[in-house]
Design a protein around this motif. Structure first.
Motif, PDB file in Angstrom:
ATOM      1  N   ALA A   1      -2.034 -52.050 -16.285  1.00 35.41           N
ATOM      2  CA  ALA A   1      -0.436 -52.171 -16.397  1.00 35.41           C
ATOM      3  C   ALA A   1       0.136 -51.348 -15.341  1.00 35.41           C
ATOM      4  CB  ALA A   1      -0.009 -51.818 -17.845  1.00 35.41           C
ATOM      5  N   ARG A   2      -0.310 -50.192 -15.265  1.00 35.31           N
ATOM      6  CA  ARG A   2       0.067 -49.127 -14.299  1.00 35.31           C
ATOM      7  C   ARG A   2      -0.196 -49.583 -12.695  1.00 35.31           C
ATOM      8  NH1 ARG A   2      -2.109 -44.740 -17.732  1.00 35.31           N
ATOM      9  NH2 ARG A   2      -0.629 -44.001 -18.936  1.00 35.31           N
ATOM     10  N   ALA A   3      -1.084 -50.042 -12.612  1.00 40.37           N
ATOM     11  CA  ALA A   3      -1.430 -50.640 -11.393  1.00 40.37           C
ATOM     12  C   ALA A   3      -0.456 -51.740 -10.699  1.00 40.37           C
ATOM     13  CB  ALA A   3      -2.892 -51.037 -11.124  1.00 40.37           C
ATOM     14  N   VAL A   4      -0.197 -52.776 -11.627  1.00 42.32           N
ATOM     15  CA  VAL A   4       0.545 -53.805 -11.280  1.00 42.32           C
ATOM     16  C   VAL A   4       1.970 -53.329 -11.307  1.00 42.32           C
ATOM     17  CG1 VAL A   4       1.505 -55.990 -12.295  1.00 42.32           C
ATOM     18  CG2 VAL A   4      -0.862 -55.572 -12.358  1.00 42.32           C
ATOM     19  N   ALA A   5       2.482 -52.402 -12.351  1.00 44.54           N
ATOM     20  CA  ALA A   5       3.673 -51.907 -12.421  1.00 44.54           C
ATOM     21  C   ALA A   5       3.906 -51.130 -11.042  1.00 44.54           C
ATOM     22  CB  ALA A   5       3.935 -50.977 -13.334  1.00 44.54           C
ATOM     23  N   GLY A   6       3.127 -50.472 -10.409  1.00 38.54           N
ATOM     24  CA  GLY A   6       3.110 -49.778  -9.224  1.00 38.54           C
ATOM     25  C   GLY A   6       3.380 -50.526  -8.091  1.00 38.54           C
ATOM     26  N   ALA A   7       2.813 -51.738  -8.111  1.00 42.10           N
ATOM     27  CA  ALA A   7       2.805 -52.732  -7.010  1.00 42.10           C
ATOM     28  C   ALA A   7       4.263 -53.722  -7.008  1.00 42.10           C
ATOM     29  CB  ALA A   7       1.890 -53.716  -6.848  1.00 42.10           C
ATOM     30  N   THR A   8       4.754 -53.736  -8.236  1.00 42.54           N
ATOM     31  CA  THR A   8       5.896 -54.608  -8.608  1.00 42.54           C
ATOM     32  C   THR A   8       7.103 -53.858  -8.478  1.00 42.54           C
ATOM     33  OG1 THR A   8       5.640 -54.683 -10.902  1.00 42.54           O
ATOM     34  CG2 THR A   8       4.409 -56.450  -9.449  1.00 42.54           C
ATOM     35  N   GLY A   9       7.157 -52.583  -8.801  1.00 42.70           N
ATOM     36  CA  GLY A   9       8.467 -51.861  -8.851  1.00 42.70           C
ATOM     37  C   GLY A   9       8.907 -51.887 -10.433  1.00 42.70           C
ATOM     38  N   CYS A  10       8.049 -52.224 -11.414  1.00 42.47           N
ATOM     39  CA  CYS A  10       8.782 -52.191 -12.804  1.00 42.47           C
ATOM     40  C   CYS A  10       7.823 -50.937 -13.711  1.00 42.47           C
ATOM     41  CB  CYS A  10       8.380 -53.196 -13.478  1.00 42.47           C
ATOM     42  SG  CYS A  10       6.570 -54.002 -13.748  1.00 42.47           S
ATOM     43  N   LYS A  11       8.229 -50.780 -14.765  1.00 43.06           N
ATOM     44  CA  LYS A  11       7.373 -50.042 -15.592  1.00 43.06           C
ATOM     45  C   LYS A  11       6.059 -50.475 -16.213  1.00 43.06           C
ATOM     46  CE  LYS A  11      11.196 -46.698 -15.805  1.00 43.06           C
ATOM     47  NZ  LYS A  11      10.733 -45.548 -15.134  1.00 43.06           N
ATOM     48  N   ALA A  12       5.165 -49.669 -16.367  1.00 42.99           N
ATOM     49  CA  ALA A  12       4.007 -50.133 -17.297  1.00 42.99           C
ATOM     50  C   ALA A  12       4.439 -50.702 -18.420  1.00 42.99           C
ATOM     51  CB  ALA A  12       2.712 -49.266 -17.343  1.00 42.99           C
ATOM     52  N   ALA A  13       5.222 -49.888 -19.295  1.00 43.82           N
ATOM     53  CA  ALA A  13       5.792 -50.260 -20.623  1.00 43.82           C
ATOM     54  C   ALA A  13       6.262 -51.912 -20.350  1.00 43.82           C
ATOM     55  CB  ALA A  13       6.898 -49.459 -21.116  1.00 43.82           C
ATOM     56  N   ASP A  14       7.035 -52.350 -19.416  1.00 48.05           N
ATOM     57  CA  ASP A  14       7.366 -53.493 -19.269  1.00 48.05           C
ATOM     58  C   ASP A  14       6.297 -54.769 -19.227  1.00 48.05           C
ATOM     59  OD1 ASP A  14      10.098 -52.427 -19.107  1.00 48.05           O
ATOM     60  OD2 ASP A  14       9.924 -52.334 -16.840  1.00 48.05           O
ATOM     61  N   LEU A  15       5.458 -54.332 -18.913  1.00 44.56           N
ATOM     62  CA  LEU A  15       4.192 -55.418 -18.778  1.00 44.56           C
ATOM     63  C   LEU A  15       3.227 -55.316 -20.169  1.00 44.56           C
ATOM     64  CD1 LEU A  15       3.245 -54.604 -15.121  1.00 44.56           C
ATOM     65  CD2 LEU A  15       4.521 -56.489 -16.017  1.00 44.56           C
ATOM     66  N   LEU A  16       3.483 -54.488 -21.145  1.00 40.23           N
ATOM     67  CA  LEU A  16       2.605 -54.217 -22.384  1.00 40.23           C
ATOM     68  C   LEU A  16       3.249 -54.862 -23.364  1.00 40.23           C
ATOM     69  CD1 LEU A  16       0.929 -50.779 -21.754  1.00 40.23           C
ATOM     70  CD2 LEU A  16      -0.174 -53.023 -21.291  1.00 40.23           C
ATOM     71  N   GLY A  17       2.670 -55.395 -24.251  1.00 39.52           N
ATOM     72  CA  GLY A  17       3.158 -55.962 -25.393  1.00 39.52           C
ATOM     73  C   GLY A  17       3.413 -54.827 -26.663  1.00 39.52           C
ATOM     74  N   GLU A  18       4.142 -55.306 -27.544  1.00 38.71           N
ATOM     75  CA  GLU A  18       4.447 -54.205 -28.590  1.00 38.71           C
ATOM     76  C   GLU A  18       2.946 -53.457 -29.216  1.00 38.71           C
ATOM     77  OE1 GLU A  18       7.155 -51.428 -30.731  1.00 38.71           O
ATOM     78  OE2 GLU A  18       7.626 -53.039 -28.978  1.00 38.71           O
ATOM     79  N   ARG A  19       2.249 -54.303 -29.458  1.00 34.72           N
ATOM     80  CA  ARG A  19       0.861 -53.926 -29.991  1.00 34.72           C
ATOM     81  C   ARG A  19       0.087 -53.247 -29.227  1.00 34.72           C
ATOM     82  NH1 ARG A  19      -3.106 -58.697 -30.002  1.00 34.72           N
ATOM     83  NH2 ARG A  19      -3.044 -57.992 -28.051  1.00 34.72           N
ATOM     84  N   ASP A  20       0.153 -53.212 -27.714  1.00 34.41           N
ATOM     85  CA  ASP A  20      -0.441 -52.234 -26.804  1.00 34.41           C
ATOM     86  C   ASP A  20       0.450 -50.885 -26.813  1.00 34.41           C
ATOM     87  OD1 ASP A  20      -2.372 -54.233 -26.284  1.00 34.41           O
ATOM     88  OD2 ASP A  20      -1.033 -55.229 -25.184  1.00 34.41           O
ATOM     89  N   LEU A  21       1.804 -50.940 -26.743  1.00 35.55           N
ATOM     90  CA  LEU A  21       2.476 -49.939 -26.554  1.00 35.55           C
ATOM     91  C   LEU A  21       2.147 -48.913 -27.853  1.00 35.55           C
ATOM     92  CD1 LEU A  21       5.690 -51.029 -25.199  1.00 35.55           C
ATOM     93  CD2 LEU A  21       4.110 -49.870 -24.089  1.00 35.55           C
ATOM     94  N   MET A  22       1.896 -49.431 -29.021  1.00 36.07           N
ATOM     95  CA  MET A  22       1.726 -48.775 -30.248  1.00 36.07           C
ATOM     96  C   MET A  22       0.192 -48.035 -30.248  1.00 36.07           C
ATOM     97  SD  MET A  22       4.398 -48.891 -32.419  1.00 36.07           S
ATOM     98  CE  MET A  22       3.527 -48.603 -33.999  1.00 36.07           C
ATOM     99  N   ALA A  23      -0.489 -48.885 -29.555  1.00 33.20           N
ATOM    100  CA  ALA A  23      -2.207 -48.435 -29.533  1.00 33.20           C
ATOM    101  C   ALA A  23      -2.093 -47.204 -28.340  1.00 33.20           C
ATOM    102  CB  ALA A  23      -2.860 -49.421 -28.855  1.00 33.20           C
ATOM    103  N   VAL A  24      -1.242 -47.156 -27.558  1.00 23.15           N
ATOM    104  CA  VAL A  24      -1.164 -46.118 -26.472  1.00 23.15           C
ATOM    105  C   VAL A  24      -0.521 -45.094 -27.167  1.00 23.15           C
ATOM    106  CG1 VAL A  24       0.188 -45.271 -24.547  1.00 23.15           C
ATOM    107  CG2 VAL A  24      -0.786 -47.713 -24.335  1.00 23.15           C
TER     108      VAL A  24
END
Length: 80
Positions: free
Chosen positions: A37-60
């Motif tokens: 997610a960080r790699a894609v976010a870096g290439a697209t200009g968004c944030k990693a949290a925008d690409l992860l679902g709620e379940r994944d953010l909770m796991a992080v």
């Protein structure tokens, strides 16, 4: 070694974005998932949290992975 063309890089990015949106079977660790997610976010200009679902953010948050909320985006329960 050849340098990747713009079209090749776009294809890799599209594949990574598709993988991010299709994580239903949990075949990778949350740490690996956050890295992608960080790699894609870096290439697209968004944030990693925008690409992860709620379940994944909770796991992080639960696994206390290294996470910079200013760069990566807010985690559930944060004040950001």
């Amino acid at each position: 070694m050849t340098t990747a063309t713009h079209d090749q890089l776009k294809a890799v990015l599209a594949a990574a974005e598709a993988l991010l949106s299709a994580r239903a079977d949990e075949m990778v660790t949350v740490e690996e998932w956050a890295s992608l997610a960080r790699a894609v976010a870096g290439a697209t200009g968004c944030k990693a949290a925008d690409l992860l679902g709620e379940r994944d953010l909770m796991a992080v948050a639960e696994e206390r992975l290294a996470w910079d909320e200013h760069t990566d985006g807010p985690l559930p329960g944060s004040d950001l």
